[in-house]
Design an enzyme around this catalytic site. Structure first.
Site, short mmCIF file in Angstrom:
data_model
loop_
_atom_site.label_atom_id
_atom_site.label_comp_id
_atom_site.label_asym_id
_atom_site.label_seq_id
_atom_site.Cartn_x
_atom_site.Cartn_y
_atom_site.Cartn_z
N SER A 294 34.28 44.71 39.25
CA SER A 294 34.60 45.59 38.13
C SER A 294 34.46 44.89 36.79
O SER A 294 34.67 45.51 35.75
CB SER A 294 36.02 46.13 38.28
OG SER A 294 36.95 45.07 38.40
N HIS B 122 29.54 49.48 41.15
CA HIS B 122 30.97 49.56 40.90
C HIS B 122 31.48 50.97 41.16
O HIS B 122 31.32 51.87 40.34
CB HIS B 122 31.27 49.13 39.47
CG HIS B 122 32.71 49.19 39.11
ND1 HIS B 122 33.15 49.44 37.82
CD2 HIS B 122 33.84 49.05 39.86
CE1 HIS B 122 34.47 49.45 37.81
NE2 HIS B 122 34.92 49.22 39.03
N GLU C 253 29.21 52.95 38.60
CA GLU C 253 28.55 52.16 37.55
C GLU C 253 27.50 51.28 38.22
O GLU C 253 27.82 50.48 39.10
CB GLU C 253 29.55 51.25 36.84
CG GLU C 253 30.17 51.82 35.60
CD GLU C 253 30.99 50.78 34.84
OE1 GLU C 253 30.83 50.72 33.61
OE2 GLU C 253 31.77 50.03 35.45
N ASN D 296 35.70 49.34 32.36
CA ASN D 296 36.85 48.47 32.13
C ASN D 296 36.88 47.87 30.73
O ASN D 296 37.94 47.48 30.25
CB ASN D 296 36.91 47.37 33.18
CG ASN D 296 37.47 47.90 34.49
OD1 ASN D 296 38.42 48.66 34.50
ND2 ASN D 296 36.85 47.51 35.59
#
Length: 295
Positions: free
Chosen positions: A118, A139, A151, A189
């Protein structure tokens, strides 16, 4: 692409294995201990039972999904026939570099190696292999069987062909793949973790309590879950790890983790996984605010 190996039977790994198996892929689920594998398979079975209860799948669908999963505790055996590997081990750089070095040695030459990281650099992970063009970030979001986003992160050397293959594959899983570039935290993130960290800072500075902060964000910003409860759900140790990666990668103080977050992780208060974080998740309570002061 028919054979997929998932490394790690934890929360993300079993969710990824579930998703591929339910979509008809043959899945090899690899973990170091049989206990972890059994626990992961048990979670998959429970999640399938929930889908049956909601009439989203049938009992036959459940059995077909479970029959598509084979487990291994030996990495070499588990990746021997893989067309794609999805690594979902702990968010630890040294561990991932070790795993990818082994994968490069044991997986077939044409196998694509992906990581569910991540925040960690895909380029750095790819450098542990002799096939950096075949290494990519994949991800998934938690819970994997439900969340649509994946992702897709290109490393410096990831080929166009591999990127297209993984984008198309994600669509076959019923997901929405979104291509992003390889910088710390990627997109999800890089935006989410500073928000969570600021919520923790707000608590740390005594501006408001846990429930008040989460209520403001849920009712004022239409978030389905407040940032502190979300942090518990993600895992406070994971939040800390991601913030440290971004802080180290960008050298920008805005990504420095709040001292309260650091202290809670050191104290073993990691959220849902440990039974306590900003909320108490013990058997007699469900997301009840921890009574003691966080200051």
């Amino acid at each position: 692409m028919k054979n997929v190996t998932v490394i790690g039977a934890g929360t993300m790994g079993n969710g990824i294995a579930h998703t591929f198996a339910q979509s008809g892929f043959k899945v090899s689920l690899v973990d170091r201990s049989q206990e972890s594998i059994d626990q992961g398979l048990g979670i998959i079975a429970k999640n399938l039972d929930r889908m049956i209860a909601k009439e989203r799948i049938t009992e036959a669908d459940k059995e077909a999904t479970l029959s598509n999963i084979t487990s291994f505790t030996d990495l070499k055996e588990g990746v021997s026939k893989a067309d794609l590997v999805v690594e979902a081990a702990t968010e630890n750089l040294s561990l991932k570099l070790q795993i990818f070095g082994d994968l490069d040695q044991f997986a077939p030459a044409d196998c694509i190696l992906s990581t569910n990281t991540s925040s960690i650099s895909i380029t750095q992970i790819a450098a542990a292999t002799q096939r950096p063009d075949k290494v990519i970030g994949m991800h998934f979001m938690n819970p994997v069987p439900i969340m649509k986003l994946v992702e897709i992160i290109r490393g410096y050397s990831t080929s166009d062909e591999v990127t297209k293959t993984i984008m198309d594959l994600s669509k076959k899983l019923g997901k929405t793949p979104t291509e992003v570039n390889d910088y710390p935290g990627f997109v999800a993130n890089r935006i989410l973790m500073p928000m969570i960290n600021e919520a923790i800072e707000t608590l740390y500075n005594g501006v408001a309590g846990v429930e008040e902060i989460d209520t403001v964000m849920k009712l004022g910003m239409a978030h389905p879950m407040g940032p502190l409860q979300l942090a518990d759900f993600i895992g406070l140790d994971i939040c800390l790890s991601i913030l440290n990666v971004m802080h180290g990668g960008f050298k920008n103080p805005k990504y420095a983790p709040c001292p309260l977050l650091v202290n809670m992780v050191m104290a073993g208060k990691k959220g849902v996984k440990s039974g306590e974080g900003f909320y108490d998740y013990s058997a007699s309570r469900k997301a009840e605010v921890v009574s003691k002061s966080f200051l």
